[in-house]
Design an enzyme around this catalytic site. Structure first.
Site, PDB file in Angstrom:
ATOM      1  N   GLY A 137       0.801  -1.219   0.000  1.00 28.60           N
ATOM      2  CA  GLY A 137       0.000   0.000   0.000  1.00 28.60           C
ATOM      3  C   GLY A 137       0.834   1.269   0.000  1.00 28.60           C
ATOM      4  O   GLY A 137       1.925   1.329  -0.570  1.00 28.60           O
ATOM      5  N   SER A 138       0.313   2.296   0.685  1.00 26.69           N
ATOM      6  CA  SER A 138       0.894   3.642   0.585  1.00 26.69           C
ATOM      7  C   SER A 138       2.277   3.791   1.205  1.00 26.69           C
ATOM      8  O   SER A 138       2.891   4.849   1.080  1.00 26.69           O
ATOM      9  CB  SER A 138      -0.064   4.650   1.225  1.00 26.69           C
ATOM     10  OG  SER A 138      -1.266   4.687   0.505  1.00 26.69           O
ATOM     11  N   THR A 139       2.766   2.753   1.891  1.00 28.62           N
ATOM     12  CA  THR A 139       4.143   2.826   2.408  1.00 28.62           C
ATOM     13  C   THR A 139       5.153   2.911   1.259  1.00 28.62           C
ATOM     14  O   THR A 139       6.323   3.215   1.479  1.00 28.62           O
ATOM     15  CB  THR A 139       4.474   1.599   3.284  1.00 28.62           C
ATOM     16  OG1 THR A 139       4.191   0.416   2.548  1.00 28.62           O
ATOM     17  CG2 THR A 139       3.676   1.623   4.578  1.00 28.62           C
ATOM     18  N   MET A 140       4.707   2.652   0.013  1.00 26.90           N
ATOM     19  CA  MET A 140       5.601   2.736  -1.152  1.00 26.90           C
ATOM     20  C   MET A 140       5.674   4.138  -1.747  1.00 26.90           C
ATOM     21  O   MET A 140       6.550   4.419  -2.563  1.00 26.90           O
ATOM     22  CB  MET A 140       5.131   1.751  -2.232  1.00 26.90           C
ATOM     23  CG  MET A 140       5.249   0.290  -1.855  1.00 26.90           C
ATOM     24  SD  MET A 140       6.930  -0.234  -1.472  1.00 26.90           S
ATOM     25  CE  MET A 140       7.714  -0.038  -3.069  1.00 26.90           C
ATOM     26  N   LYS A 141       4.766   5.022  -1.355  1.00 22.02           N
ATOM     27  CA  LYS A 141       4.719   6.364  -1.964  1.00 22.02           C
ATOM     28  C   LYS A 141       6.029   7.156  -1.835  1.00 22.02           C
ATOM     29  O   LYS A 141       6.400   7.871  -2.764  1.00 22.02           O
ATOM     30  CB  LYS A 141       3.547   7.155  -1.386  1.00 22.02           C
ATOM     31  CG  LYS A 141       2.204   6.670  -1.912  1.00 22.02           C
ATOM     32  CD  LYS A 141       1.035   7.376  -1.235  1.00 22.02           C
ATOM     33  CE  LYS A 141      -0.288   6.824  -1.779  1.00 22.02           C
ATOM     34  NZ  LYS A 141      -1.439   7.307  -1.002  1.00 22.02           N
TER      35      LYS A 141
END
Length: 416
Positions: A137-141
């Site tokens: 999820g958004s931990t990759m942004k």
């Protein structure tokens, strides 16, 4: 050897042979070899006696020294256990790394006490940190922004605005345009975990560059910690990507799945000026101090400072704040795949990956909760949808606060 370490250390079977975890991986070293001596009757003029002949030389088992810090492991496990029970999650996992890649803690809950032979539950012995492949999820942004910065596609300054007024593919215009405006900064994109803003930035990137960067970060590749149980996840080659794949990859879905240890390792860029080392779980075994350079020092420091504001009152990770300490990180919420489809009814995994202090981090920690069902608004008994901010971020704070308050070197730094 308590429940806090059980999924990592593993068990031995009734023959005293390693059956799982470290016990299995290093069984030949830990167990040694049984010695066998044959006695043959020898008769000579002085009488009869037995002549011992060594068939197999006795070899005592050797010790394996792990990089795990017992105190840090305890605090990580206690926080995960408390969080799983409070949020009514299926399970929880945590990994804490030192900047040089040493694993200081690897905790999972539920976990069975291996000393109690009356219990054996496969879920209570599952090392989800290495075994479960997930959409992070958004931990990759932050990595999307780091790559865009290095490629001069963004500046990530306060006067640079990213358009979020038009839908891009399947990523629709957010209903919060009235709240945030139709154009927002990179800082606001990360603070509010804005998918459309992230996708707008990813549109400026070449898919081959994205693939090569994710590959260098270690996604889809084995970590070599406990090879017999590791699930290396996947990273499909960019030749097979549709346009939607590159977009969804920018916020942690799409043609990639990872385990929690891979995610934590990627965040080591913030502790090593944009480079990452291999992970280490055993001391004195396969020592590899080589660094893989990925992002520039300047870009890494710039995004680290923005992630500092994610863990502030303005950011989605405000419940990871720790009074008196600098914390940076990123929340993540990912729909689980149920019967081959992403679930839209709140069956999620929630994440928080963070580091502290922001400048020269000493601890890097990734948290994952599997399907938390009870989440609440801040300082309220009102139920809320479960996301990374109101579940995993709280778990990070719980564990890290205990670790920091017992770490004299960080205490001194915080005071100064």
């Amino acid at each position: 050897k308590s429940a806090s370490l059980a999924p990592l250390l593993g068990r031995v079977n009734h023959d005293k042979q390693g059956a799982s975890g470290i016990e299995n991986e290093f069984n030949t070293i830990l167990a040694g070899k049984t010695g066998v001596t044959e006695l043959s009757l020898n008769q000579d003029f002085q009488g009869s006696y037995f002549d011992p002949l060594i068939v197999n030389q006795l070899e005592h088992g050797q010790d394996i020294k792990l990089t795990i810090d017992a105190n840090i492991q305890f605090h990580a496990y206690a926080a995960i256990k408390k969080s799983v029970e409070f949020h009514d999650a299926n399970s929880g996992s945590a990994i804490i790394l030192a900047p040089n890649g040493e694993v200081l803690a690897m905790a999972n809950y539920p976990a069975d006490d291996p000393n109690d032979r009356t219990i054996y539950n496969i879920q209570g012995n599952r090392n989800r940190v290495l075994l479960d492949k997930v959409d992070p999820g958004s931990t990759m942004k932050p990595f999307t922004m780091l790559l865009a910065l290095d490629k001069n596609k963004i500046t990530a300054t306060e006067d640079e605005l990213i358009d979020v007024s038009k839908s891009i593919g399947h990523v629709k215009t957010n209903r919060d345009v009235r709240r945030h405006g139709s154009a927002i900064t990179v800082k606001k994109i990360l603070e509010k975990s804005h998918n459309l803003g992230t996708v707008n930035v990813s549109e400026r990137l070449d898919k081959e560059d994205v693939y090569n960067t994710w590959n260098k970060l270690g996604f889809g590749q084995p970590l070599g910690l406990i090879p017999s149980i590791e699930n290396s996840g996947s990273l499909r080659h960019f030749d097979s990507w549709a346009l939607s794949d590159k977009r969804s990859l920018s916020y942690g879905y799409g043609p990639m799945e990872a385990n929690l240890a891979q995610l934590a390792r990627a965040y080591l860029v913030f502790a090593n000026d944009g480079a990452i080392p291999p992970l280490k779980l055993t001391k004195g075994v396969n020592i590899d101090d080589s660094m893989t350079p990925i992002f520039s020092k300047d870009s890494t420091h710039k995004i680290a400072n923005i992630l500092d504001s994610v863990a502030s009152w303005n950011g989605s990770g405000y419940r990871a704040r720790i009074k008196g300490y600098d914390v940076a990180g990123k929340t993540g919420t990912a729909e689980k795949i149920i019967n081959g489809r992403y679930n839209k009814k709140g069956i999620n995994r929630t994440f928080f990956t963070g580091f502290t202090p922001v400048k020269n981090p000493k601890y890097i920690m990734s948290i994952m909760l599997d399907h938390p069902k009870k989440c609440y608004r801040h300082r309220s008994k009102k139920r809320d949808k479960c996301g990374g901010g109101n579940s995993a971020a709280m778990t990070f704070k719980d564990a890290m606060e205990s670790i920091l308050t017992t770490d004299q070197s960080i205490k001194l730094l915080a005071k100064n």
